[in-house]
Design an enzyme around this catalytic site. Structure first.
Site, PDB file in Angstrom:
ATOM      1  N   ARG A  82      51.028  32.902  38.354  1.00  0.00           N
ATOM      2  CA  ARG A  82      49.795  32.947  39.161  1.00  0.00           C
ATOM      3  C   ARG A  82      49.182  31.556  39.298  1.00  0.00           C
ATOM      4  NH1 ARG A  82      45.501  37.353  37.334  1.00  0.00           N
ATOM      5  NH2 ARG A  82      45.074  35.749  35.785  1.00  0.00           N
ATOM      6  N   LYS A 184      43.211  32.006  41.697  1.00  0.00           N
ATOM      7  CA  LYS A 184      42.159  31.761  40.705  1.00  0.00           C
ATOM      8  C   LYS A 184      41.626  30.331  40.887  1.00  0.00           C
ATOM      9  CE  LYS A 184      41.533  33.459  36.025  1.00  0.00           C
ATOM     10  NZ  LYS A 184      40.325  34.220  36.247  1.00  0.00           N
ATOM     11  N   GLU A 220      36.314  43.901  44.081  1.00  0.00           N
ATOM     12  CA  GLU A 220      36.351  43.697  42.627  1.00  0.00           C
ATOM     13  C   GLU A 220      35.005  43.148  42.184  1.00  0.00           C
ATOM     14  OE1 GLU A 220      39.069  40.654  41.234  1.00  0.00           O
ATOM     15  OE2 GLU A 220      39.040  39.635  43.138  1.00  0.00           O
TER      16      GLU A 220
HETATM   17  N1  PLP Z   1      39.530  39.341  39.067  1.00  0.00           N
HETATM   18  C1  PLP Z   1      38.933  38.154  38.895  1.00  0.00           C
HETATM   19  C2  PLP Z   1      38.086  37.628  39.986  1.00  0.00           C
HETATM   20  C3  PLP Z   1      39.122  37.445  37.697  1.00  0.00           C
HETATM   21  O1  PLP Z   1      38.530  36.273  37.497  1.00  0.00           O
HETATM   22  C4  PLP Z   1      39.926  38.002  36.686  1.00  0.00           C
HETATM   23  C5  PLP Z   1      40.154  37.288  35.435  1.00  0.00           C
HETATM   24  O2  PLP Z   1      41.119  36.669  35.215  1.00  0.00           O
HETATM   25  C6  PLP Z   1      40.530  39.243  36.923  1.00  0.00           C
HETATM   26  C7  PLP Z   1      40.302  39.887  38.112  1.00  0.00           C
HETATM   27  C8  PLP Z   1      41.405  39.857  35.886  1.00  0.00           C
HETATM   28  O3  PLP Z   1      42.656  39.259  35.865  1.00  0.00           O
HETATM   29  P1  PLP Z   1      43.547  39.268  34.549  1.00  0.00           P
HETATM   30  O4  PLP Z   1      43.702  40.691  34.162  1.00  0.00           O
HETATM   31  O5  PLP Z   1      44.835  38.670  34.964  1.00  0.00           O
HETATM   32  O6  PLP Z   1      42.816  38.493  33.539  1.00  0.00           O
HETATM   33  C1  COI Z   2      39.538  36.209  32.493  1.00  0.00           C
HETATM   34  O1  COI Z   2      39.393  37.412  32.333  1.00  0.00           O
HETATM   35  O2  COI Z   2      40.386  35.548  31.893  1.00  0.00           O
HETATM   36  C2  COI Z   2      38.731  35.469  33.429  1.00  0.00           C
HETATM   37  O3  COI Z   2      39.142  34.423  33.838  1.00  0.00           O
HETATM   38  C3  COI Z   2      37.440  35.985  33.817  1.00  0.00           C
HETATM   39  C4  COI Z   2      36.461  34.888  33.726  1.00  0.00           C
HETATM   40  C5  COI Z   2      35.445  35.092  34.771  1.00  0.00           C
HETATM   41  C6  COI Z   2      35.935  34.724  32.345  1.00  0.00           C
END
Ligand code: PLP
Ligand code: COI
Length: 341
Positions: A82, A184, A220
């Site tokens: 990612r 991200k 989200e």
């Molecule tokens: N959506 C957003 C906007 C995020 O910042 C995050 C955090 O990483 C997620 C979803 C969840 O992603 P992950 O499960 O890969 O941490």
């Molecule tokens: C995460 O869950 O790792 C994120 O990056 C979310 C963040 C807004 C703390």
């Protein structure tokens, strides 16, 4: 190795500098080897791409101490991929998966004294990030980049741990069609600060964002994907090109299908359907799966049947299996766990 003297169980989600971080530099079309350093500060040009035009992206993952005392990480290959997708969209050099995983192994091992012990509820949050550190003045990609990875021990992302949250349906948008919602990028979070402030100032834990094009579908929150449970016990999770492909959400879908024998639908979720769901959870590395009890909207309050007292039974089961896999209590699917030491 002696652990740091920290009250692990009362940690919140806050930054605490630890002993080592990994730093690599990209110049003239190539990455250097990278190395661990002790200095927690970054020095760069005043005209760095990150400072002028927000050319930066990041990742988030965690290290866990298992029941047997190993230190492990969860699906880091997906974070590496990612970060590469984010880098492509922001015209930054990709961090090779080999370097990402080497940095991860080195930085977690070097900071092993900071990894919360098994059973404390705390984990080690790992923050890889990439930014343009070379100078630009016209709008252009920077000539040089830095890849860094630091770690910090954390407790729950939301105050109150796993108490159901109240969300605000945001009047602001998070991501435009064909924009950067699926990566991200730091800029996605900078623009969420004001809507986040508006929500928190009114006592909400987070915003629920709708799709910017039609404002009819659920997207989200600022930092997690949604997962819903229908009254007939099906999981529904929004499908959209403008949300971040959460690794936690993808893992929970697998857990629901393969460990709990549940049916899962990934599809656009209309805002008008919300009132019919039994449960709602926020899924992400930081959020794990955090229950949502209510969403306030301009048309009134939507209350999920699971209520504001405790997490609903499906979210609780999903959380139990996912954290069980991460803590080595439940057998993980092939390739999900990377043992560090
Ligand atoms: N959506 C957003 C906007 C995020 O910042 C995050 C955090 O990483 C997620 C979803 C969840 O992603 P992950 O499960 O890969 O941490
Ligand atoms: C995460 O869950 O790792 C994120 O990056 C979310 C963040 C807004 C703390």
């Amino acid at each position: 190795m002696e652990k740091k003297n920290i009250d692990w169980s009362s940690l919140s989600f806050a930054y605490m500098p630890t002993d080592y971080r990994f730093v690599a530099h990209y110049k003239d079309g190539a990455w250097d080897e990278g190395k661990l350093v002790k200095d927690a500060s970054c020095t760069m040009s005043e005209s760095a791409g990150v400072l002028q035009y927000a050319q930066t992206c990041f990742e988030g993952l965690k290290a866990y101490t298992t029941k047997d005392g190993d230190i492990v990480t969860f699906r880091p290959d997906l974070n590496a991929k990612r970060l590469q997708d984010s880098a492509d969209r922001l015209l930054m050099p990709q961090v090779p998966t080999e370097m990402f995983l080497r940095a991860l192994d080195e930085v977690v091992k070097a900071n092993a004294a900071w990894v919360p012990p098994y059973g404390t509820g705390a984990t080690l949050y790992i923050r890889p990030f990439l930014f343009g550190c070379g100078p630009v003045i016209g709008v252009a990609p920077a000539p040089e980049y830095e890849f860094r990875m630091f770690v910090t021990p954390v407790g729950p992302y939301f105050k109150g741990g796993i108490k159901p949250l109240r969300l605000l349906l945001s009047q602001y948008d998070r991501a435009a069609p064909h924009g950067t919602g699926h990566i991200k990028a730091g800029l996605n979070y900078a623009m969420s600060l004001y809507p986040g402030y508006v929500a928190k100032h009114q006592g909400y834990a987070e915003n629920m964002y709708l799709d910017a094009a039609t404002r009819t579908h659920v997207e989200e929150t600022g930092g997690a994907n949604f997962l819903f449970v229908t009254k007939d016990n099906k999981i529904v999770t929004p499908k959209s090109d403008t949300i971040l492909p959460s690794i936690t959400r993808r893992s929970l879908v697998y857990v629901a299908e393969h460990y709990l024998n549940m049916e899962v639908e990934e599809r656009p979720v209309s805002y008008t359907e919300l009132k019919d769901f039994q449960e709602c959870g926020l899924c992400g590395t930081a959020a794990v799966i955090s229950p949502v009890g209510e969403v306030d909207t301009p048309d009134g309050r939507i209350s999920f049947a699971s209520g504001m007292e405790e997490m609903g039974p499906v979210c609780a089961k999903l959380r139990e299996v996912l954290t069980g896999i991460q803590m080595g209590e439940i057998e993980a699917p092939e390739g999900w766990i990377r043992k560090i030491c």
